[in-house]
Design an enzyme around this catalytic site. Structure first.
Site, mmCIF file in Angstrom:
data_model
loop_
_atom_site.group_PDB
_atom_site.id
_atom_site.type_symbol
_atom_site.label_atom_id
_atom_site.label_comp_id
_atom_site.label_asym_id
_atom_site.label_seq_id
_atom_site.Cartn_x
_atom_site.Cartn_y
_atom_site.Cartn_z
ATOM 1 N N LYS A 76 0.841 -1.186 0.000
ATOM 2 C CA LYS A 76 0.000 0.000 0.000
ATOM 3 C C LYS A 76 0.888 1.253 0.000
ATOM 4 O O LYS A 76 1.922 1.288 0.679
ATOM 5 C CB LYS A 76 -0.860 -0.051 1.271
ATOM 6 N N SER A 151 -9.515 2.484 2.512
ATOM 7 C CA SER A 151 -8.394 3.105 1.832
ATOM 8 C C SER A 151 -7.515 2.133 1.053
ATOM 9 O O SER A 151 -6.618 2.554 0.317
ATOM 10 C CB SER A 151 -7.519 3.844 2.853
ATOM 11 N N SER A 175 -11.037 -0.065 6.190
ATOM 12 C CA SER A 175 -10.250 0.163 4.979
ATOM 13 C C SER A 175 -9.813 -1.089 4.237
ATOM 14 O O SER A 175 -9.303 -0.996 3.121
ATOM 15 C CB SER A 175 -9.009 1.012 5.307
#
Length: 475
Positions: A76, A151, A175
């Site tokens: 990420k 996210s 997320s």
């Protein structure tokens, strides 16, 4: 025609270990798909092709016993990777290349993975959708006009479209589970502290934990096992541990009959107007019907009044902690004006929070944690919708009005943040599709340390619904 990405991550690992394919060949397959398909998807923000192939060759010379030996992944963009552009989804960090990696990146490397680059995230991971100004939006591959959630939006898109076998994400308010639900994946948020490694900017309330996004329950368990054991101690939490060995055992066996509670209650409902879309309710009905047919006990319930009537306290407490978390984002002076309007609103609000206000909010959430765990305790797992709506159209969120934006996020995802506050494990499962082909799912919330129960139930549902056979057009 068969292609390597048609195999599950577990099957790919087996092929690697048996020498049917090399780490380089597998990485080359995924890199080619990324190059061809990602421009319209927005899964990646950085692709490190040359570095990945060098890593694949290096892994090939090591023992094949590493937990995830030779499997491609991507980190990420919120996680620092030494020597790789890491922008945290922000234009402010357009040229930032860290000289050290975050602990979770190191843990994934120690497990034998091959990183192909960085997956797309919203700016600093703050909102639950991935439409950063610094990059293209992450689109659900089932409908390119709709967002993939956040996210961990880029990670979810990569897995759903077959650009990665599975991917790590992080979850501070949903997320992992929100993008998994938006892209038809299994998304697992572990118990607080279950995984020793962590990354990002941290948070005062202990909300954020890393976890897997995968196409199958077994693949999610495979990554969970690797992350749990990647540290100098087996467990980092006082939550009860499972004595059944690897979590993969629970996911493969899929055994047990359990008492399950069903609720559509949310602690946000007294502070915001919430409505469950027919598609979300239909997915819940599908899951309940299948679980009842398996033989699980099913009971609809509402939490006791001392829990159910907490919305007036939950909303301001969570908002305070969320905004206070933004206060620590490392931007100062003129850079504050360069961040996105939502981020700027969060930073300004967060830096205005007093120590007393934060302390009171943390205390309130700590007490809520105890009440929620007590309310859910009669059940081996609690079932809720994953999302209250179908995946949102790109541009749906108000980019300029922080208050309205926050309300929209709550209305889309009212069932996820309470799990982070309570530190409980939860899994999103893609049980159905809408008439337009959009994935819809349910969330199972476990007891502290109850990941094995969630994986077992998920495996049972997967056998009946075969969601692993559903794929978007890019597949």
């Amino acid at each position: 025609m068969f292609e390597l990405h048609h195999l599950t991550a577990l099957e790919q690992l087996d092929w690697l270990r048996r020498g049917e394919i090399t780490p380089r060949e597998l990485s080359e397959h995924y890199l080619a798909r990324i190059d061809r398909l990602d421009p319209e998807l927005g899964a990646f923000v950085t692709v490190t092709s040359e570095r990945a192939l060098e890593r694949a060759d290096a892994v090939a010379g090591t023992a094949r016993t590493a937990a995830l030996w030779g499997l491609p992944i991507a980190e990420k963009d919120l996680w620092r990777t030494a020597g790789v552009l890491t922008r945290f989804g922000s234009r402010v960090f357009a040229g930032f290349v860290p000289d050290r990696s975050d602990e979770i990146v190191t843990a994934l490397g120690d497990a034998g993975t091959v990183s192909l680059g960085k997956t797309n995230t919203p700016e600093f991971g703050m909102p639950s959708y991935t439409e950063p100004l610094a990059n293209a939006p992450a689109r659900t591959p089932y409908d390119l006009t709709r967002g993939a959630g956040g996210s961990s939006g880029g990670a979810a898109v990569a897995v759903a479209a077959g650009l990665l076998p599975f991917a790590p994400g992080s979850d501070g308010g949903g997320s992992i589970r929100i993008p998994a639900a938006s892209t038809g994946l299994v998304g697992l948020k572990p118990s607080r502290g279950r995984i020793p490694s962590g990354a990002g900017f941290g948070d005062d309330a202990g909300l954020v934990v890393p976890g897997p996004l995968a196409r199958t329950v077994a693949d999610a368990a495979l990554m969970l096992d690797a992350l749990v054991t990647a540290g100098p101690y087996r467990y980092a939490t006082a939550a009860p541990t499972w004595d059944g060995g690897a979590y993969l055992n629970a996911a493969v066996r899929g055994e047990g009959r359990f008492q399950l509670g069903v609720t559509t209650w949310s602690p946000w409902q007294t502070a915001y107007e919430l409505e469950i879309a027919p598609e979300a309710h239909a997915a819940l009905v599908v899951a309940i019907g299948e679980l009842a047919a398996i033989g699980h006990g099913i009971e609809e319930f509402e939490p006791a009044p001392e829990v159910a009537e907490t919305g007036e306290g939950y909303a301001p407490a969570f908002r305070t902690v969320w905004q206070a978390g933004a206060a620590g984002i490392p931007v100062e002076g003129e850079d504050v004006a360069r961040v996105e309007p939502l981020t700027r609103w969060l930073i300004e609000r967060g830096r205005a929070v007093s120590a007393r206000e934060l302390s009171e909010a943390l205390l309130w959430l700590s007490q809520f944690e105890r009440r929620l765990i007590t309310a859910f305790h009669p059940y081996d797992a609690v079932i809720t919708p994953s999302l209250a709506m179908v995946p949102r159209p790109l541009g749906w969120y108000d980019a300029d009005d922080g208050e309205r934006n926050f309300a929209q996020q709550v209305q889309f995802t009212p069932f996820t943040s309470m799990v982070n506050v309570a530190g409980l494990p939860a899994i999103t499962l893609p049980v159905s599709t809408t008439e337009d082909g959009l994935p819809m799912g349910v969330q199972l919330i476990g007891r502290p340390g109850g990941e094995h129960v969630l994986l077992a139930i998920g495996a049972q549902l997967e056998r009946r619904l075969a969601w692993q056979k559903r794929h978007p057009p890019q597949w």
